[in-house]
Scaffold this active site. Structure first.
Site, PDB file in Angstrom:
ATOM      1  CG  ASN A   6     -16.514 -10.276 -41.521  1.00  0.00           C
ATOM      2  OD1 ASN A   6     -16.470  -9.127 -41.963  1.00  0.00           O
ATOM      3  ND2 ASN A   6     -16.789 -11.335 -42.279  1.00  0.00           N
ATOM      4  CD1 TRP A   7     -17.130  -5.464 -36.977  1.00  0.00           C
ATOM      5  CD2 TRP A   7     -16.909  -3.274 -37.385  1.00  0.00           C
ATOM      6  NE1 TRP A   7     -16.651  -4.870 -35.828  1.00  0.00           N
ATOM      7  CE2 TRP A   7     -16.503  -3.530 -36.049  1.00  0.00           C
ATOM      8  CE3 TRP A   7     -16.854  -1.969 -37.863  1.00  0.00           C
ATOM      9  CZ2 TRP A   7     -16.054  -2.522 -35.192  1.00  0.00           C
ATOM     10  CZ3 TRP A   7     -16.413  -0.962 -37.013  1.00  0.00           C
ATOM     11  CH2 TRP A   7     -16.027  -1.234 -35.694  1.00  0.00           C
ATOM     12  CE  LYS A   8     -20.466 -11.675 -42.167  1.00  0.00           C
ATOM     13  NZ  LYS A   8     -21.376 -12.775 -42.356  1.00  0.00           N
ATOM     14  CG  HIS A  92     -16.557 -14.302 -45.509  1.00  0.00           C
ATOM     15  ND1 HIS A  92     -17.852 -14.475 -45.936  1.00  0.00           N
ATOM     16  CD2 HIS A  92     -16.588 -14.298 -44.156  1.00  0.00           C
ATOM     17  CE1 HIS A  92     -18.631 -14.581 -44.866  1.00  0.00           C
ATOM     18  NE2 HIS A  92     -17.894 -14.475 -43.779  1.00  0.00           N
ATOM     19  CD  GLU A  94     -21.097 -12.972 -46.010  1.00  0.00           C
ATOM     20  OE1 GLU A  94     -20.430 -11.934 -45.858  1.00  0.00           O
ATOM     21  OE2 GLU A  94     -21.744 -13.507 -45.079  1.00  0.00           O
ATOM     22  CD  GLU A 164     -16.836 -17.356 -41.234  1.00  0.00           C
ATOM     23  OE1 GLU A 164     -16.978 -16.747 -40.175  1.00  0.00           O
ATOM     24  OE2 GLU A 164     -17.004 -16.844 -42.350  1.00  0.00           O
ATOM     25  N   GLY A 170     -25.167 -16.140 -40.480  1.00  0.00           N
ATOM     26  CA  GLY A 170     -26.262 -15.178 -40.495  1.00  0.00           C
ATOM     27  C   GLY A 170     -27.638 -15.820 -40.442  1.00  0.00           C
ATOM     28  CB  SER A 210     -25.233 -18.350 -35.921  1.00  0.00           C
ATOM     29  OG  SER A 210     -25.847 -18.019 -37.163  1.00  0.00           O
ATOM     30  N   GLY A 231     -19.734 -12.457 -36.889  1.00  0.00           N
ATOM     31  CA  GLY A 231     -20.400 -11.507 -37.770  1.00  0.00           C
ATOM     32  C   GLY A 231     -21.344 -10.614 -36.976  1.00  0.00           C
ATOM     33  N   GLY A 232     -22.621 -10.948 -37.026  1.00  0.00           N
ATOM     34  CA  GLY A 232     -23.660 -10.108 -36.430  1.00  0.00           C
ATOM     35  C   GLY A 232     -23.378  -9.680 -34.998  1.00  0.00           C
TER      36      GLY A 232
END
Ligand code: 13P
Length: 253
Positions: A6-8, A92, A94, A164, A170, A210, A231-232
Site C-alpha cells: 500500500n503506497w498510500k 483502511h 486512515e 491492521e 507507521g 510495521s 506500507g512503508g
C-alpha cells in the site's frame, strides 16, 4: 499467501514508474505467493503497463460506492477496472479515521467492488485505547460483521481481509506474532460463520502494521496469517522483495 504493498499518498508518476520497475526486477517469479502493488490513482495506468509480463497484480487504495455521476473528485469501480486493477483496498484505518468512513459505507463499497469483479481487501483493526481496554476482539468483530454486510462470495479468493491494528501502523511498533495470530484466529472463526467452513478457510487474512523484512518471517509463520499489507517497507523494492521471499518460505514450510 498474498503480499500487497500500500503506497498510500506517496510517489509521483516518475517515482512510481521507477519503483514499479524495481519491484518487477527484484521479485521475479513466485510460486506460492500472490503479489500486488497499490499505487495512488494517478499512477495506476502507467504502473499497470510496467507490470505487463509479470504476475504482480495492481490494486487501488479506495473507491466510490456508486457507478458514476456528479461526485467531484471520486473514482469508480469501472474506472479502476479500466486501468487494470485486480484488487481495491477498502476501509483502511486512515480512511476510517481521517475521512469518516463507516462500516456501513465500507460494506457498500465492498458490494460495489464485487459487482465489478474487483477483489476487495477489507481492512479492520482496533485503536490503541481499545486494545488497552482489552476491547480489540469486540471492536474487530463488529467491523468484520458490519463491513461485510451484504457480501456473498462463490469462492474464498473473491475476498481478502486485512487486520491492521491502528497503533501498529507507521509507528514501528509491530503487533507480536501471538497478538496477530490470536486476532486472525478470531477473524477466521467469524469468516467461517459468515461464509461456511470451506470459504472461511480459503479467504486470505493479511496482517498490516510495521511489517518489515526483519519481522515478516515470524508473522507469516503463524497458521492464520496468509500474508501482509505493507506500507512503508513497500516503498523500497529490496525490502518489499525480501518480505515476499519470507512469504514464499513460510508457504513452502
Ligand atoms: P506500515 O507498514 O507503514 O506500518 O503501514 C501499514 C499499512 O497501513 C498498510 O496498509
Amino acid at each position: 499467501m498474498l503480499v500487497a504493498g500500500n503506497w498510500k499518498m506517496n510517489l509521483d508518476l516518475p517515482a512510481a514508474r521507477q519503483l514499479t520497475a524495481n519491484v518487477v526486477t527484484s521479485i521475479g517469479k513466485t510460486v506460492h505467493t500472490k503479489v500486488a502493488i497499490c499505487p495512488p490513482f494517478v499512477d495506476l495506468d502507467a504502473t499497470f503497463n510496467l507490470l505487463h509480463g509479470s504476475e504482480i497484480r495492481l490494486g487501488a487504495q479506495n473507491m466510490h460506492e456508486l457507478d458514476s455521476g456528479a461526485y467531484t473528485g471520486e473514482i469508480s469501480a469501472a474506472m479502476l477496472k479500466s486501468v487494470g486493477c485486480h484488487y481495491v483496498i477498502l476501509g483502511h484505518s486512515e480512511r476510517r479515521e481521517y475521512f469518516g468512513e463507516t462500516n456501513e459505507l465500507i460494506a457498500r463499497k465492498a458490494q460495489q467492488a464485487q459487482k465489478y469483479r474487483l477483489i476487495p481487501i477489507v481492512c479492520v483493526g482496533e485503536m490503541l485505547a481499545q486494545r488497552d481496554g482489552d476491547r480489540q476482539n469486540a471492536v474487530v468483530e463488529e467491523q468484520v460483521r458490519q463491513s461485510l454486510q451484504g457480501i456473498s462470495i462463490a469462492s474464498g479468493s473473491e475476498l481478502v481481509l486485512a487486520y491492521e491494528p491502528v497503533w501498529a501502523i507507521g509507528t514501528g511498533r509491530t503487533a507480536s506474532p501471538d497478538q496477530v495470530e490470536e486476532m486472525h484466529t478470531h477473524i477466521r472463526s467469524l469468516l467461517i460463520e459468515l461464509f461456511g467452513q470451506k470459504m472461511g478457510y480459503a479467504i486470505d487474512i493479511l496482517y498490516g502494521g510495521s511489517v518489515k523484512s526483519s519481522n515478516a518471517s515470524e508473522l507469516f509463520a503463524r497458521s492464520n496469517v496468509d500474508g501482509g499489507l505493507i506500507g512503508g517497507a513497500a516503498l523500497n523494492a529490496e525490502d518489499f522483495a525480501s518480505i515476499v521471499k519470507s512469504a514464499e518460505s513460510a508457504a513452502a514450510a
